[in-house]
Design a protein around this motif. Structure first.
Motif: not given
Length: 225
Positions: A65, A69, A73, A96-97, A99, A105-107
């Motif tokens: 993951a 990410a 990014d 994982a991919v 949001f 997934r983190s931004t």
């Protein structure tokens, strides 16, 4: 379903931005950057993306993951994830991919955000194991998966067959394409072999025809005779 101007793509294993900038891409619909077996690191993607004139998909090094990410990014159009062996693994990739609320997934202040990268990058699960082939219909039906991508060389190993042009591997590729069509997602494959080109389904959305390594070798032969 996303479409490409031309289904044919070139698989990049070693060339850098300068060489890519000089490469004619008029007859290509996309580029694949191989982070799994190529010489690239995630940090190499930005330079390639700056000069690419067609969408870039990255074959991730793994389904980890944190790795996925970092790849996303950079602003790639999507990821092709190798080694998927089950529906459960594919579900983990969606998490994982994507949001929240679809995934986890983190931004942040990433290159993708700064240059206006794809808001929803493509997720293509590689079908290159017997386990993925067993679950191919369920994986294609999974919300968050945008396509299936056949890896015929590893699939032939997983099935215990002698090579990618073996009848069982060719039949498996057709089965993957049928599953993708049934669920309205992309169907793709890697080739690297003109004999295999003729055996793979003719209506694939994505076909990695060959690699930059082959391009260099064939070009040398053409120039020097």
């Amino acid at each position: 379903m996303t479409s490409f101007a031309d289904p044919r793509g070139l698989w990049l294993c070693l060339i850098g931005p300068d060489a890519l900038e000089a490469l004619p891409t008029d007859h290509l619909g996309w580029l694949g950057v191989d982070l799994q077996h190529g010489r690239y690191e995630v940090s190499d993607l930005a330079g390639l993306l700056r000069v690419a004139r067609v969408p870039v998909l990255a074959r991730a090094a793994s389904g980890d993951a944190a790795h996925l990410a970092r790849v996303l990014d950079t602003g790639v159009a999507g990821v092709i994830v190798p080694g998927v062996s089950s529906l459960a693994e594919a579900q983990g990739l969606v998490g994982a991919v994507r949001f929240p609320p679809e995934g986890r997934r983190s931004t942040g202040l990433t290159r993708s955000v700064l240059v206006g990268g794809p808001g929803r990058p493509l997720l293509l699960a590689m079908v290159e194991t017997a386990g993925a082939l067993d679950d191919v219909g369920a994986i294609a039906a999974l919300d968050g998966v945008d396509g299936l991508f056949v890896g015929p060389y590893d699939l032939s190993l997983s099935l215990g067959r002698p090579g990618p042009t073996d009848a069982a591997v060719v039949a498996a590729a057709a089965r993957v394409r049928e599953a993708a069509r049934a669920h309205g997602v992309l169907a793709g494959a890697f080739s690297g072999d003109r004999a295999l080109d003729a055996l793979l389904p003719a209506d694939l959305d994505l076909l990695a025809v060959d690699t930059d390594v082959t391009l260099l070798r064939v070009g040398m032969d053409a120039v020097l005779g």
